[in-house]
Design an enzyme around this catalytic site. Structure first.
Site, mmCIF file in Angstrom:
data_model
loop_
_atom_site.group_PDB
_atom_site.id
_atom_site.type_symbol
_atom_site.label_atom_id
_atom_site.label_comp_id
_atom_site.label_asym_id
_atom_site.label_seq_id
_atom_site.Cartn_x
_atom_site.Cartn_y
_atom_site.Cartn_z
ATOM 1 N N HIS A 1 37.094 45.236 39.172
ATOM 2 C CA HIS A 1 37.372 43.966 39.848
ATOM 3 C C HIS A 1 38.731 43.471 39.362
ATOM 4 C CE1 HIS A 1 36.412 40.146 41.874
ATOM 5 N NE2 HIS A 1 37.160 39.621 40.916
ATOM 6 N N CYS A 2 39.658 43.343 40.291
ATOM 7 C CA CYS A 2 41.027 42.946 39.940
ATOM 8 C C CYS A 2 41.163 41.426 40.017
ATOM 9 C CB CYS A 2 42.038 43.604 40.869
ATOM 10 S SG CYS A 2 43.747 43.154 40.485
#
Length: 659
Positions: free
Chosen positions: A456-457
């Protein structure tokens, strides 16, 4: 309240479970077996055992011998327990099938708790036995002597897979037992873990129901048990924090009686968030989730401006500027402690990114616009900016590969996984109620399962996964340029694969009518190969080739060809292992760097270690993996034992200096 607690503190009665490796009597039963007798001696002289003991240990031949000699499988023993009960609690699938074929009653009540075999299997968490009994018509809605049905027992003992299967087969998620307790209440009171509570909440259970006698909701029961994990889940699911039981007590009142500071604080915060109390203005802001999100996103904008503003002040004294910077730092600390929550790790990086771009453009247009040429400087800058924000928007709002399923599909998946023996939480998501494909993962930030999940960025506020890792054939991205320049064979392989997939696309209409073709008779070598592949891929025991049903199946399908014996297939397995090991050593000799992963587990009182090797092919950039070992581990799981075993395997495959 103490009386209510005492009433429900009584543990559900337990029946003994006897395993082949352990003869020590359990619970309140005592069969007089010696603790010192080992498994080997039992196997040698089981011909003298009675049918109850043979059933407990799964000695199929002895049980069949006694039944064929006239023993009635419906006859209970002196403890009012039938053979089907003993087979169910010890997970003897073959004996259950045999006893039912001989007339055993699948829903026969027995034992101290007046339970069915399905109740016994549920208490012990034997999902495969639950599935088999229900296939033979066992009724999971029947109640035992304590008034509990199977779904209540599964929730009490934390058997999440069985809870999921029973609900998927039609059991009401809000079913009440004789005491008016629902599965959610039992899970909140007995199970101090995320599941099965999370699973029940996903099935849209009623969180605010009260039990029949005390009118306690699930939140009341979680507080009585001090179950902080379930309390957090229930509060997130909007449980009524102001609900009162028959004595007029709320969950907060019970928490105060137990003097648990954590529960008191969280319940008070939940009450204030719902407007039941009158907090101060600052507390109301702290509890406003939307306002907290704005503070986390807006803080980088203000801090970056203040840093530049203080540095640009026409003040010669750096002491004054240092004091001002210290004040900014203190303000940030106050904001972080007051308004930043667990979502800070995703909201703050996004705010930093947006703030950086915002002040960059303010600086550009305010300071540089009038001093630089438009065509050669400003126009390329604006075009790149448009491309930047377009790609950012796509990364921010695009679907990264969310795995979706309808309610009907979810239940169907649960039933299929359970009936095939693969309803394991490692491949099944108890939040999304879906089968997780390979490389997929449930993102804790997005609260959804993502296909081919990478991470998850926080800088784009989205997951990097299946749909955000691809580069199309018309892309002009740096990734494609890099592949074309440094790894042209990868692009050639990709193009060839695409053409092959298009040529094999079954969705396209056939230009010619398909014709049936006949194949030559199957050879004995082919039969042996197929049997070997089946045993390896399905991890079946070698003894399966000696079972008459399996041999009849193979002979019937192959036109009379018999499968090889157990001794032959074991020798073939050993030969194939040596050949595959030599191949792996040869392949790994040409790899410069590898990564190995190890896993240790215990089954049937024996310890095992599995070691897998991973590497990237230098020509195709494909990620490859190979299982190097699955071996026994002798002794305790100490670091020196584990390290020695891993080093031994590395040496066998000659990869010591490559890991």
């Amino acid at each position: 309240m103490a009386d209510a607690i005492d009433e429900f503190e009584k543990e559900a009665g337990c029946v003994p479970i006897l395993h082949p490796e352990e003869l020590k009597p359990q619970g309140h039963y005592n069969h007089g077996y010696s603790d010192t007798i080992n498994r080997k001696s039992h196997v040698d002289d089981y011909s003298t055992w009675d049918i109850v003991k043979a059933t407990q240990y799964g000695i199929y031949e002895r049980c069949r011998e006694l039944v064929e000699a006239g023993y009635d499988v419906r006859q209970p023993d002196k403890e009012n327990v039938t053979l089907l009960h003993w087979a169910a609690i010890n997970n003897r699938l073959d004996l259950v099938k045999y006893y039912i074929s001989k007339g055993a009653v699948v829903d026969q009540l027995g034992g101290d708790l007046n339970s069915t075999p399905l109740h016994w299997a549920t208490r012990q968490g034997h999902l495969s036995m639950v599935v088999q009994l229900m296939k033979y018509g066992a009724d999971p809605s029947l109640i035992d002597g304590e008034g509990c049905s199977c779904v209540h027992l599964a929730a009490q003992f934390g058997h999440t897979s069985i809870v999921a299967y029973l609900i998927a087969k039609g059991q009401d998620v809000d079913m009440m037992d004789q005491n008016g307790m629902t599965p959610l209440m039992w899970a909140a009171y007995r199970t101090h873990s995320v599941d099965p509570t999370r699973l029940l909440l996903t099935f849209n259970v009623s969180v605010n129901l009260g039990d029949k006698y005390h009118k306690n909701t699930a939140l009341h029961w979680a507080v009585l048990a001090g179950n902080t994990t379930v309390i957090s889940l229930l509060l997130e699911s909007c449980a009524n924090v102001d609900a009162q039981n028959i004595k007029g007590e709320t969950p907060l009142d019970l928490a105060k009686q137990r003097k648990n500071v954590w529960m008191i604080n969280h319940l008070q915060e939940a009450r204030q968030a719902k407007g039941y109390d009158s907090p101060s203005y600052l507390k109301r802001l702290k509890m406003d989730k939307e306002f907290r999100q704005k503070v986390m996103l807006g803080t980088p904008f203000v801090v970056i401006w203040l840093v530049g503003f203080i540095a640009d002040l026409d003040i010669d004294s750096w002491l004054i500027k240092g004091i001002m910077y210290a004040a900014v730092w203190l303000a940030v600390q106050f904001l972080s402690k007051s308004f930043f929550d667990h979502s800070m790790h995703s909201a703050l990086p996004l705010g930093i990114y947006l703030a950086t771009k915002f002040w960059m453009y303010i600086t550009w247009f305010y300071w540089f616009w009038n001093d630089l040429p438009f065509v050669t400087i400003h126009l390329p800058f604006l075009l790149n900016s448009l491309a930047l924000f377009y790609n950012f928007g796509k990364s921010w709002k695009s679907d990264p590969g969310i795995i979706k399923a309808s309610e009907e599909q979810k239940k169907k998946t649960i039933v299929e996984l359970a009936e095939t023996g693969s309803l394991d939480l490692s491949i099944f998501c108890s939040t999304c109620l879906i089968r997780k494909p390979i490389r997929s993962k449930h993102c804790a930030v997005c609260n959804r399962c993502i296909a081919k999940f990478d991470h998850h960025c926080p800088w784009v506020g989205n997951c990097v996964a299946k749909n955000l890792l691809l580069t199309s054939k018309d892309s002009t991205s740096n990734l494609r340029k890099h592949l074309l320049r440094k790894h042209p064979r990868v692009m050639v392989t990709q193009a060839a694969t695409s053409r092959l997939m298009e040529s094999n696309d079954s969705s396209k209409p056939q230009l010619k009518q398909a014709t049936l073709t006949t194949t030559s008779a199957i050879t004995q070598r082919k039969v042996n190969s197929l049997v070997f592949d089946y045993i390896v891929s399905e991890v079946q025991p070698f003894s399966i080739v000696e079972k008459s049903t399996f041999r009849n199946l193979v002979e019937g399908l192959s036109g009379g060809k018999s499968p090889v014996c157990r001794k032959t297939i074991m020798a073939q397995m050993e030969e194939n292992f040596k050949r595959m090991k030599l191949t792996a050593v040869e392949v790994l000799q040409h790899i410069e760097h590898v990564c190995t992963t190890a896993d240790i587990w215990t089954a049937h009182h024996r310890s095992f270690i599995g070691i897998t090797c991973h590497w990237i092919e230098p020509d195709t950039l494909e990620c490859k993996s190979a299982a190097l070992a699955c071996e026994r581990v002798r002794g305790r799981h100490t670091h020196d034992v584990i390290a020695a075993k891993i080093s031994q395997v590395h040496a066998e495959y000659q990869i010591q200096g490559k890991v």
